[in-house]
Design an enzyme around this catalytic site. Structure first.
Site, PDB file in Angstrom:
ATOM      1  N   GLU A 120      11.933  18.887  39.113  1.00 63.09           N
ATOM      2  CA  GLU A 120      11.542  20.216  39.587  1.00 63.09           C
ATOM      3  C   GLU A 120      12.616  21.268  39.322  1.00 63.09           C
ATOM      4  O   GLU A 120      12.321  22.403  38.948  1.00 63.09           O
ATOM      5  CB  GLU A 120      11.234  20.167  41.087  1.00 63.09           C
ATOM      6  CG  GLU A 120      10.772  21.487  41.670  1.00 63.09           C
ATOM      7  CD  GLU A 120       9.452  21.964  41.089  1.00 63.09           C
ATOM      8  OE1 GLU A 120       9.458  23.007  40.412  1.00 63.09           O
ATOM      9  OE2 GLU A 120       8.425  21.288  41.296  1.00 63.09           O
ATOM     10  N   GLY A 155      15.311  26.767  38.897  1.00 62.36           N
ATOM     11  CA  GLY A 155      16.205  26.495  40.016  1.00 62.36           C
ATOM     12  C   GLY A 155      15.438  26.122  41.260  1.00 62.36           C
ATOM     13  O   GLY A 155      14.765  25.096  41.327  1.00 62.36           O
ATOM     14  N   GLY A 185      30.845  35.761  38.154  1.00 60.00           N
ATOM     15  CA  GLY A 185      30.492  34.355  38.074  1.00 60.00           C
ATOM     16  C   GLY A 185      29.050  34.093  37.692  1.00 60.00           C
ATOM     17  O   GLY A 185      28.591  32.941  37.720  1.00 60.00           O
ATOM     18  N   LYS A 199      13.556  25.817  28.806  1.00 65.95           N
ATOM     19  CA  LYS A 199      12.701  25.865  29.995  1.00 65.95           C
ATOM     20  C   LYS A 199      11.249  26.158  29.638  1.00 65.95           C
ATOM     21  O   LYS A 199      10.332  25.541  30.202  1.00 65.95           O
ATOM     22  CB  LYS A 199      13.246  26.919  30.963  1.00 65.95           C
ATOM     23  CG  LYS A 199      14.595  26.532  31.558  1.00 65.95           C
ATOM     24  CD  LYS A 199      15.198  27.648  32.386  1.00 65.95           C
ATOM     25  CE  LYS A 199      16.545  27.244  32.970  1.00 65.95           C
ATOM     26  NZ  LYS A 199      17.182  28.358  33.721  1.00 65.95           N
TER      27      LYS A 199
END
Length: 415
Positions: free
Chosen positions: A138, A143, A196, A214
């Site tokens: 999943e 995410g 970041g 993806k």
């Protein structure tokens, strides 16, 4: 009686022992989620879940995980107590060998690894089916957004006509900041790295490779056959400029990078590329590091999945949800329709799109001669003009655009 009290009387065999491969951002998040939410996870899984091992090449002397840390994968593979393995290493080597070995030994695997799933998903799903265990992934797309399970289980009555996804938080953050601040790509990329959101080497994100893997996974699930990500046309965001956004705002539009697949008749198209979308599009308002995926079914119409597309705890939460599913389905394979038979992707040249185009003002009179009726956009930028073409096949657009000596850029326009 509280769950904690029940645990006192549980037999050892009623505790599912798991191992986590990789103690980076996601792996450490998985351990944290399991330890923090132990009681609710046990209620949902039907038994306690315990992390018995964490595999990593490094040591973590200041972290309690050091007590269960191992450096040799064989310790995990040969331990019959371990029923579920969580793979958060990334890449295909050695992740592929580790996951395949686990499945062959009758252990279920939950992975967040998009590279692994895109390259070997069909094979690993078949091994899991043969061994009556499960391979869940999943968190490999979106995410923390639930999208794999809905595609596999909840939208099965529909024929999927189209998938559009903002599948990479880094590029979405960059494009959002460029739009909001009128800044150039290089300037915003540097800011993303400082915060970041972008790696020191951002190539996989900004060139579209991450999104490509993806959309390959989603397309494979949507149509039940293997889609090789190498067959998908992929274009990044490095050529998008602040001027492009000035034109977009004039027509109340945004610029996003989409992973797209669509079925037209018997043909399936797939692409990763920037697109200009107007304010009525379901993904128009997906900004910053968030992801959004729009799925169109022939019966259901449009459905939208939105949320945190990356990050330690959102992604780890999706992985742990797979762990719960694996524990609940011990001795039972959950069917995933994804065969090794290759799905042929129609060449991008045959795909039909509209295009936003910028050319030098000296060739303005030529526009209607070449493209016919277009939508002109006045953005107040000296020396050039912008317009949107009628729908054209990609190869037709390329042929027409070659007649312009002053072509500055072109961006596809989402329908």
């Amino acid at each position: 009686m509280c769950i904690a009290g029940i645990f006192t009387y549980r037999k050892e065999e009623e505790t599912m022992k798991i191992a986590v491969l990789g103690y980076g951002t996601i792996g450490s998040g998985v351990v944290e989620v399991i330890r923090t939410n132990a009681e609710s996870i046990a209620r949902r899984a039907g038994e306690e879940v315990e992390v018995k091992y964490v595999l990593d090449l490094r040591d973590f002397p200041e972290d309690p995980v050091q007590e269960i840390l191992v450096h040799d994968y064989n310790v995990i593979a040969e331990d019959e107590e371990v029923g579920v393995i969580v793979e958060t290493m990334g890449g295909t080597k050695p992740a592929y060998d580790f996951v395949k070995t686990a499945l062959l030994k009758g252990k279920s695997v939950c992975s967040s690894n998009k590279e692994l799933v895109a390259a070997h998903g069909a094979e690993l799903i078949q091994i899991a089916r043969d061994k009556n265990v499960n391979f869940f992934f999943e968190a490999s797309v979106g995410g923390g957004i639930p999208i794999i399970r809905p595609l596999n289980q909840c939208i099965t009555a529909d024929e999927i006509q189209e998938i559009n996804g903002i599948l990479n938080g880094t590029t979405n953050f960059i494009l959002t900041k460029m739009a909001d601040e009128g800044a150039d790509f290089d300037e915003v990329l540097k800011k993303a790295q400082e915060l970041g959101y972008a790696e020191k080497d951002p190539t996989a994100d900004v060139e579209g490779y991450d999104a490509c893997r993806k959309i390959a996974i989603l397309t494979s699930l949507a149509y039940g056959k293997q889609v090789d990500y190498e067959d998908i046309y992929t274009e990044g965001i490095t050529k998008i400029t602040a001027e492009d956004f000035k034109y977009a705002k004039k027509i109340n539009s945004a610029i996003k990078i989409f992973g797209t697949s669509k079925k037209v008749g018997d043909q399936v198209y797939a692409m990763v590329a920037p697109q200009m979308v107007d304010s009525t599009h379901p993904l128009y308002s997906v900004n910053d590091v968030f992801n959004g995926i729009s799925v169109t079914g022939n019966m259901l119409g449009d459905v939208m999945f939105y949320g945190a597309g990356a990050g330690k705890l959102p992604t780890a939460s999706a992985v742990v949800a797979d762990v719960v599913a694996a524990v609940k389905h011990q001795g039972e394979n959950v069917s995933i329709t994804w065969s090794a038979q290759k799905l042929e992707i129609t060449p991008v040249d045959e795909m039909e799109n509209r295009f936003f185009v910028r050319v030098g003002e000296s060739e303005k009179e030529k526009i209607s001669e070449v493209f016919g009726e277009v939508q002109m956009i006045e953005a107040g930028i000296a020396g050039e003009c912008g317009f949107i073409t009628p729908p054209l096949k990609e190869k037709e657009f390329v042929a027409k655009a070659e007649s312009f000596a002053t072509l500055i850029t072109r961006i596809r326009v989402s329908a």
